[in-house]
Design a protein around this motif. Structure first.
Motif, PDB file in Angstrom:
ATOM      1  N   SER A  67       0.818  -1.226   0.000  1.00 19.82           N
ATOM      2  CA  SER A  67       0.000   0.000   0.000  1.00 19.82           C
ATOM      3  C   SER A  67       0.845   1.266   0.000  1.00 19.82           C
ATOM      4  CB  SER A  67      -0.936   0.009   1.213  1.00 19.82           C
ATOM      5  OG  SER A  67      -0.188   0.028   2.420  1.00 19.82           O
ATOM      6  N   LYS A 241      -3.917   2.793   0.321  1.00 20.14           N
ATOM      7  CA  LYS A 241      -4.261   1.698  -0.595  1.00 20.14           C
ATOM      8  C   LYS A 241      -3.618   1.993  -1.936  1.00 20.14           C
ATOM      9  CE  LYS A 241      -8.032  -0.615  -3.012  1.00 20.14           C
ATOM     10  NZ  LYS A 241      -9.484  -0.523  -3.391  1.00 20.14           N
ATOM     11  N   TYR A 262     -13.581   0.196   1.024  1.00 22.10           N
ATOM     12  CA  TYR A 262     -12.287  -0.400   1.370  1.00 22.10           C
ATOM     13  C   TYR A 262     -11.997  -0.209   2.855  1.00 22.10           C
ATOM     14  CZ  TYR A 262      -7.219  -0.914   1.774  1.00 22.10           C
ATOM     15  OH  TYR A 262      -5.957  -1.276   2.171  1.00 22.10           O
TER      16      TYR A 262
END
Length: 359
Positions: A67, A241, A262
């Motif tokens: 990420s 992310k 998410y």
């Protein structure tokens, strides 16, 4: 907490690969991480990151593998330089530093605690803790004194003459923390510093870090993939992310108001009653029109308007919500939530139920 930015990240983008400058234009025009890799072979590490970290704050950075967590923290001491953007410490752009300035910055301003301890096996615990001071040119006597003080701080005063191989993993990590603290750096960078530890030792280290932070008020940037750890340690949490910053907020904000699906999935397995505190859900006394609270000596009395008062029950602001379930029966008076011996609000059954609802 007073808003006093220690670190500011402005439009920081990092692209790994031989065509980074060309790829930068593509990313700025909207190309995502997956397409950039497939079409051009470059890796998007960070994409236009903007955030501010307050002085004295414990700031958590989270995200799945890949990420951008570790990439981001390594920008703060310029182990990695961005492809584009600015990095400001106390308003000063550290990307403009020359070699001498950067060396002084790393010696004086920022220290790093590594996941794998990174101790020198042939040096004693005391020598490991004093390593940064020796490199900075501090005299031998002053180095030993400072190193001993830090070993006392992390509870290892009796192990100064031991070698790292003679210590447990948790003790070695304490040495790493003491070494970072010894330079008196204003900022601590901790990249998954406790993830290699056994669960019980890990919890002990978390508690010790909170205790040290309460005394020293450092600015701490802490990388973790453990949400429980983030909620326990952090003043605020950032979630990444695919190199993008998705949300920044307090633990309560992220748990109850996730920015997108998410984040909602990321925090979905958390038991809110254990993760949130009574202080998180306490409401001002003035919000309770039907109840009257008065201070009597060192305690409190509470009553419905027009009724006789009774001794109020109190609960600490740091207690998790689960501890309030039993005393908050349907007809019970609100609990008085106290912090440092002072009432900061009231907690009632309906408020708890509303506060534990996810948006």
């Amino acid at each position: 907490m007073t808003r006093d930015a220690k670190i500011r990240i402005e439009d920081v983008t990092k692209i790994f690969g031989p065509n980074a400058k060309k790829s930068l234009r593509l990313v700025q025009n909207g190309m995502n991480k997956s397409d950039l890799l497939k079409q051009h072979g470059d890796v998007l590490g960070l994409n236009r990151i903007n955030l501010s970290i307050d002085k004295g704050e414990t700031f958590i950075v989270m995200g799945l593998s890949g990420s951008g967590k570790s990439t981001l923290i390594r920008h703060f001491n310029r182990l990695i330089d961005p492809t584009a953007g600015r990095i400001l410490f106390d308003g000063e752009d550290i990307l403009a530093y020359n070699t001498r300035q950067l060396t002084q910055f790393r010696r004086k301003k920022v220290a790093m605690v590594f996941q794998r301890f990174a101790l020198l096996p042939h040096q004693t615990v005391l020598e490991n803790v004093g390593y940064g001071l020796r490199i900075a040119g501090v005299g031998s006597s002053a180095t030993k004194l400072r190193a001993k003080e830090q070993l006392d701080l992390v509870g290892l005063s009796g192990f100064a003459n031991h070698y790292p191989g003679q210590l447990s993993g948790g003790m070695q990590q304490r040495v790493g923390l003491a070494r970072a603290l010894a330079t008196d750096a204003e900022v601590l960078l901790m990249d998954e510093a406790f993830s290699a530890l056994d669960p019980l030792i890990k919890k002990d280290m978390q508690i010790q870090l909170k205790d040290i932070q309460a005394r020293l008020h450092k600015t701490i940037v802490f990388i973790t993939h453990d949400l429980d750890e983030a909620l326990f340690l952090g003043d605020r949490i950032a979630i990444l992310k695919d190199g993008n910053l998705i949300q920044v907020g307090t633990g309560k904000q992220i748990l109850t108001r996730p920015a997108d699906d998410y984040v909602a999935r990321f925090v979905g397995g958390v038991n809110l009653s254990k993760a949130m505190t009574c202080g998180d859900l306490a409401l001002p006394v003035d919000d309770f029109a039907d109840w009257n609270l008065e201070t009597v000596g060192d305690g409190y009395r509470i009553a419905r308007r027009g009724e006789a008062s009774s001794v109020a029950r109190t609960i600490d602001a740091t207690a998790n919500i689960e501890r309030a379930f039993a005393p908050l029966s349907e007809d019970a008076p609100p609990l008085v939530v106290v912090e440092a011996g002072r009432a900061i609000g009231l907690l009632c059954r309906s408020g708890v139920l509303a506060g534990l609802k996810r948006n």
